[in-house]
Design a protein around this motif. Structure first.
Motif, PDB file in Angstrom:
ATOM      1  N   MET A  22     -95.748  95.294  34.764  1.00 40.81           N
ATOM      2  CA  MET A  22     -94.773  94.443  34.688  1.00 40.81           C
ATOM      3  C   MET A  22     -93.585  94.970  35.352  1.00 40.81           C
ATOM      4  O   MET A  22     -93.205  95.983  35.388  1.00 40.81           O
ATOM      5  CB  MET A  22     -94.118  94.482  33.202  1.00 40.81           C
ATOM      6  N   ALA A  23     -93.231  94.026  36.458  1.00 35.73           N
ATOM      7  CA  ALA A  23     -92.215  94.490  37.305  1.00 35.73           C
ATOM      8  C   ALA A  23     -90.940  93.816  37.033  1.00 35.73           C
ATOM      9  O   ALA A  23     -90.931  92.672  36.352  1.00 35.73           O
ATOM     10  CB  ALA A  23     -92.672  94.070  38.850  1.00 35.73           C
ATOM     11  N   VAL A  24     -89.897  94.488  37.233  1.00 39.44           N
ATOM     12  CA  VAL A  24     -88.556  93.960  37.184  1.00 39.44           C
ATOM     13  C   VAL A  24     -87.833  93.338  38.342  1.00 39.44           C
ATOM     14  O   VAL A  24     -87.976  94.063  39.291  1.00 39.44           O
ATOM     15  CB  VAL A  24     -87.702  95.180  36.607  1.00 39.44           C
ATOM     16  N   ASP A  25     -87.365  92.104  38.253  1.00 39.00           N
ATOM     17  CA  ASP A  25     -86.825  91.492  39.495  1.00 39.00           C
ATOM     18  C   ASP A  25     -85.333  91.706  39.372  1.00 39.00           C
ATOM     19  O   ASP A  25     -84.569  92.413  38.394  1.00 39.00           O
ATOM     20  CB  ASP A  25     -87.194  90.328  39.532  1.00 39.00           C
ATOM     21  N   GLU A  26     -84.458  91.250  40.476  1.00 37.88           N
ATOM     22  CA  GLU A  26     -83.112  91.377  40.430  1.00 37.88           C
ATOM     23  C   GLU A  26     -82.410  90.683  39.367  1.00 37.88           C
ATOM     24  O   GLU A  26     -81.593  91.193  38.745  1.00 37.88           O
ATOM     25  CB  GLU A  26     -82.726  91.082  41.967  1.00 37.88           C
ATOM     26  N   ASN A  27     -83.029  89.500  39.134  1.00 36.65           N
ATOM     27  CA  ASN A  27     -82.393  88.937  37.889  1.00 36.65           C
ATOM     28  C   ASN A  27     -82.495  89.585  36.607  1.00 36.65           C
ATOM     29  O   ASN A  27     -81.406  89.652  35.825  1.00 36.65           O
ATOM     30  CB  ASN A  27     -82.923  87.508  37.520  1.00 36.65           C
ATOM     31  N   THR A  28     -83.400  90.156  36.222  1.00 33.62           N
ATOM     32  CA  THR A  28     -83.708  90.986  35.107  1.00 33.62           C
ATOM     33  C   THR A  28     -82.724  92.173  35.065  1.00 33.62           C
ATOM     34  O   THR A  28     -82.179  92.416  34.014  1.00 33.62           O
ATOM     35  CB  THR A  28     -85.147  91.541  35.052  1.00 33.62           C
ATOM     36  N   VAL A  29     -82.653  92.878  36.440  1.00 33.76           N
ATOM     37  CA  VAL A  29     -81.724  94.091  36.419  1.00 33.76           C
ATOM     38  C   VAL A  29     -80.351  93.335  36.040  1.00 33.76           C
ATOM     39  O   VAL A  29     -79.441  94.310  35.404  1.00 33.76           O
ATOM     40  CB  VAL A  29     -81.852  94.567  37.680  1.00 33.76           C
ATOM     41  N   THR A  32     -72.922  96.560  41.110  1.00 34.18           N
ATOM     42  CA  THR A  32     -72.747  95.623  42.287  1.00 34.18           C
ATOM     43  C   THR A  32     -73.871  95.419  42.696  1.00 34.18           C
ATOM     44  O   THR A  32     -74.767  95.745  42.462  1.00 34.18           O
ATOM     45  CB  THR A  32     -71.797  96.716  43.156  1.00 34.18           C
ATOM     46  N   ASP A  33     -73.807  94.446  43.759  1.00 33.82           N
ATOM     47  CA  ASP A  33     -74.898  93.950  44.432  1.00 33.82           C
ATOM     48  C   ASP A  33     -75.744  95.015  45.069  1.00 33.82           C
ATOM     49  O   ASP A  33     -77.041  94.847  45.382  1.00 33.82           O
ATOM     50  CB  ASP A  33     -74.727  92.712  45.696  1.00 33.82           C
ATOM     51  N   GLU A  34     -74.989  96.154  45.709  1.00 28.54           N
ATOM     52  CA  GLU A  34     -75.646  97.145  46.347  1.00 28.54           C
ATOM     53  C   GLU A  34     -76.442  98.078  45.502  1.00 28.54           C
ATOM     54  O   GLU A  34     -77.491  98.615  45.926  1.00 28.54           O
ATOM     55  CB  GLU A  34     -74.602  97.936  47.081  1.00 28.54           C
ATOM     56  N   GLU A  35     -76.064  98.005  44.238  1.00 25.48           N
ATOM     57  CA  GLU A  35     -76.761  98.820  43.257  1.00 25.48           C
ATOM     58  C   GLU A  35     -78.079  98.482  42.464  1.00 25.48           C
ATOM     59  O   GLU A  35     -78.955  99.003  42.096  1.00 25.48           O
ATOM     60  CB  GLU A  35     -75.620  99.110  41.997  1.00 25.48           C
ATOM     61  N   VAL A  36     -78.167  96.880  42.950  1.00 30.75           N
ATOM     62  CA  VAL A  36     -79.276  96.414  42.160  1.00 30.75           C
ATOM     63  C   VAL A  36     -80.511  96.779  42.590  1.00 30.75           C
ATOM     64  O   VAL A  36     -81.617  97.118  41.724  1.00 30.75           O
ATOM     65  CB  VAL A  36     -79.125  94.722  42.099  1.00 30.75           C
ATOM     66  N   PRO A  37     -80.798  96.883  44.076  1.00 29.83           N
ATOM     67  CA  PRO A  37     -82.264  97.222  44.378  1.00 29.83           C
ATOM     68  C   PRO A  37     -82.567  98.767  43.934  1.00 29.83           C
ATOM     69  O   PRO A  37     -83.724  98.944  43.589  1.00 29.83           O
ATOM     70  CB  PRO A  37     -82.104  97.307  45.885  1.00 29.83           C
ATOM     71  N   HIS A  38     -81.625  99.577  44.033  1.00 33.77           N
ATOM     72  CA  HIS A  38     -81.994 100.867  43.421  1.00 33.77           C
ATOM     73  C   HIS A  38     -82.163 101.128  41.852  1.00 33.77           C
ATOM     74  O   HIS A  38     -83.347 101.525  41.613  1.00 33.77           O
ATOM     75  CB  HIS A  38     -80.660 101.987  43.641  1.00 33.77           C
TER      76      HIS A  38
END
Length: 95
Positions: free
Chosen positions: A1-8, A20-26
């Motif tokens: 199961m992978a988590v996408d940006e919306n789930t984060v 913030t938007d910069e923290e989402v990928p991390h």
């Protein structure tokens, strides 16, 4: 199961954490790493392992389960402003 940006973003919203938007990928990569580790743990066969309450086998010392009144009601009510037959006397608040 992978988590996408919306789930984060949804997890952050549910946890009441400002992201913030910069923290989402991390955070997405960290959550995916945690989930992959849990998946590795899920692959371990623990069917023959008994549940543990401690890493050392031990029996807890227990006192005898004997009901008593304590034997010192007079000491309990000693500091009360008013007592009667070892009971607290309180003002009546409901008529």
């Amino acid at each position: 199961m992978a988590v996408d940006e919306n789930t984060v973003r949804r997890i952050a919203h549910l946890a009441r954490i400002a992201v913030t938007d910069e923290e989402v990928p991390h955070l997405q990569s960290e959550l995916n790493a945690i989930l992959s580790f849990v998946a590795q743990l899920d692959a371990v066969d623990v069917s023959n392992v008994e549940p543990m309450t401690s890493v050392l086998p031990m029996a807890l010392r227990q006192r005898a389960d004997v009901m008593n009144d304590g034997g010192y009601a007079d000491r309990i009510v000693a500091n009360a402003p008013q007592t009667e037959d070892n009971y607290f006397v309180v003002p009546k608040v409901v008529e």
